[in-house]
Design a protein around this motif. Structure first.
Motif, short mmCIF file in Angstrom:
data_model
loop_
_atom_site.label_atom_id
_atom_site.label_comp_id
_atom_site.label_asym_id
_atom_site.label_seq_id
_atom_site.Cartn_x
_atom_site.Cartn_y
_atom_site.Cartn_z
N PRO A 98 -8.73 -0.15 14.58
CA PRO A 98 -7.40 -0.35 13.97
C PRO A 98 -7.54 -0.82 12.52
O PRO A 98 -8.27 -1.76 12.23
N TYR A 99 -6.81 -0.13 11.63
CA TYR A 99 -6.77 -0.50 10.21
C TYR A 99 -5.35 -0.87 9.81
O TYR A 99 -4.38 -0.26 10.27
N PHE A 100 -5.24 -1.85 8.90
CA PHE A 100 -3.94 -2.33 8.43
C PHE A 100 -3.97 -2.49 6.91
O PHE A 100 -5.01 -2.79 6.33
N TYR A 101 -2.80 -2.31 6.31
CA TYR A 101 -2.60 -2.52 4.86
C TYR A 101 -1.79 -3.80 4.74
O TYR A 101 -0.63 -3.86 5.15
N VAL A 102 -2.39 -4.85 4.19
CA VAL A 102 -1.82 -6.19 4.30
C VAL A 102 -1.73 -6.86 2.93
O VAL A 102 -2.59 -6.66 2.07
N SER A 103 -0.69 -7.66 2.76
CA SER A 103 -0.53 -8.48 1.56
C SER A 103 -0.79 -9.95 1.91
O SER A 103 -0.41 -10.40 3.00
N PRO A 104 -1.42 -10.70 1.01
CA PRO A 104 -1.62 -12.14 1.25
C PRO A 104 -0.31 -12.89 1.44
O PRO A 104 -0.32 -14.03 1.94
N LEU A 105 0.82 -12.29 1.05
CA LEU A 105 2.11 -12.94 1.19
C LEU A 105 2.64 -12.87 2.62
O LEU A 105 3.59 -13.57 2.96
N ASP A 106 2.03 -12.05 3.44
CA ASP A 106 2.52 -11.80 4.80
C ASP A 106 2.11 -12.91 5.77
O ASP A 106 1.06 -13.54 5.61
N LYS A 153 -11.83 -8.09 6.45
CA LYS A 153 -11.38 -7.36 5.28
C LYS A 153 -12.38 -6.25 4.96
O LYS A 153 -13.60 -6.46 4.96
N VAL A 154 -11.87 -5.04 4.70
CA VAL A 154 -12.72 -3.91 4.34
C VAL A 154 -13.04 -3.99 2.85
O VAL A 154 -12.14 -4.21 2.03
N LYS A 155 -14.28 -3.84 2.50
CA LYS A 155 -14.71 -3.97 1.10
C LYS A 155 -14.02 -2.96 0.20
O LYS A 155 -14.08 -1.75 0.44
N ALA A 176 2.49 3.99 -0.54
CA ALA A 176 2.11 4.31 -1.92
C ALA A 176 3.11 3.76 -2.93
O ALA A 176 2.78 3.62 -4.12
N THR A 177 4.31 3.43 -2.48
CA THR A 177 5.35 2.94 -3.39
C THR A 177 5.56 1.43 -3.29
O THR A 177 6.42 0.88 -3.96
N ASP A 183 -0.92 -7.55 -4.19
CA ASP A 183 -2.36 -7.68 -3.91
C ASP A 183 -2.77 -7.14 -2.54
O ASP A 183 -3.47 -7.80 -1.77
N TRP A 184 -2.34 -5.93 -2.24
CA TRP A 184 -2.62 -5.32 -0.95
C TRP A 184 -4.12 -5.17 -0.70
O TRP A 184 -4.88 -4.87 -1.63
#
Length: 233
Positions: A98-106, A153-155, A176-177, A183-184
């Motif tokens: 499983p991969y995720f696109y994450v922001s430190p704000l989340d 975290k993926v490098k 993409a938008t 800082d994703w």
């Protein structure tokens, strides 16, 4: 003339036609390419095929419920669940990871900073299969898969990062938008346990090694997306 006829048929069936190069490889990851070869739809595997079912459910899910240990002051130490968009690879290449696109704000990212342990839940209900069979989401025949492990975290810039980002943007184009100042980053789960309820008789536990080694391409997702994203699998 024959070429024009074939091209016209291709446009009707798929909306576009183009020649694609053979897949390139980056270590264990394959670049995200969608073949124009006609795919015949296949539903979920038989419930007795545990590994196949687990990989099917994850690959055919667009979102997951992810549970972490909260750092929010009012509920610090409590389990806390959040919804995150998910992929396990490109439409044509399932990895089982499983991969995720994450922001430190989340919420999730903040929790994982302190404690990287998490559990991810995905369900066959997402594919509309259960609804079509008139199964309640809690019916054991409406398979639910629970992956537990540590998030990592993926490098940035690595072949795995480029593969995962392309897969996330392919399945979730809106990413993409999203605001660039958030800082994703991309994170994945190193799976420690796989539990699944897919029939009567209680939970089954699947060896992680067997799960990751299973060769599954997930071609039904290609057909689903070619049909406009809205057709039940």
């Amino acid at each position: 003339m024959r070429t024009l006829i074939i091209f016209a048929i291709c446009l009707i069936l798929y909306g576009e036609c183009k020649l694609l190069p053979k897949g390139n490889h980056h270590g264990n990851w394959i670049t995200n390419e969608i073949s124009t070869k006609k795919i015949h739809h296949a539903g979920p595997p038989d419930h007795t095929k545990l590994v196949a079912m687990a990989r099917y459910v994850l690959h055919n899910s667009n979102w997951a419920s992810i549970a972490t240990i909260s750092v929010l002051p009012a509920i610090e130490g409590f389990p806390f669940s959040n919804v995150k968009s998910i992929v396990d690879g490109s439409l044509a290449n399932s990895t089982g990871i499983p991969y995720f696109y994450v922001s430190p704000l989340d919420f999730t990212a903040r929790d994982l900073t302190k404690n990287s342990r998490a559990t991810i839940l995905v369900t066959l209900e997402e594919t509309r299969f259960c609804e079509n069979q008139k199964y309640d989401p809690e019916d054991p025949r409406c398979t639910r898969l629970m992956l537990s492990g540590k998030m990592k975290k993926v490098k940035d810039g690595s072949p795995e990062y480029e593969f995962a980002k392309a897969a996330l943007f392919e399945r979730h184009p809106a990413m993409a938008t999203w605001p660039t100042d958030h800082d994703w980053f991309i994170t994945k789960m190193k799976i420690a346990q796989i539990a699944m309820v897919d029939w009567f008789g209680g939970a089954k536990y699947i060896p992680v090694k067997d799960y990751l080694a299973y060769n599954y391409t997930g071609t039904e997702m290609l057909q689903h997306y070619r049909q406009g994203h809205h057709v039940a699998l």
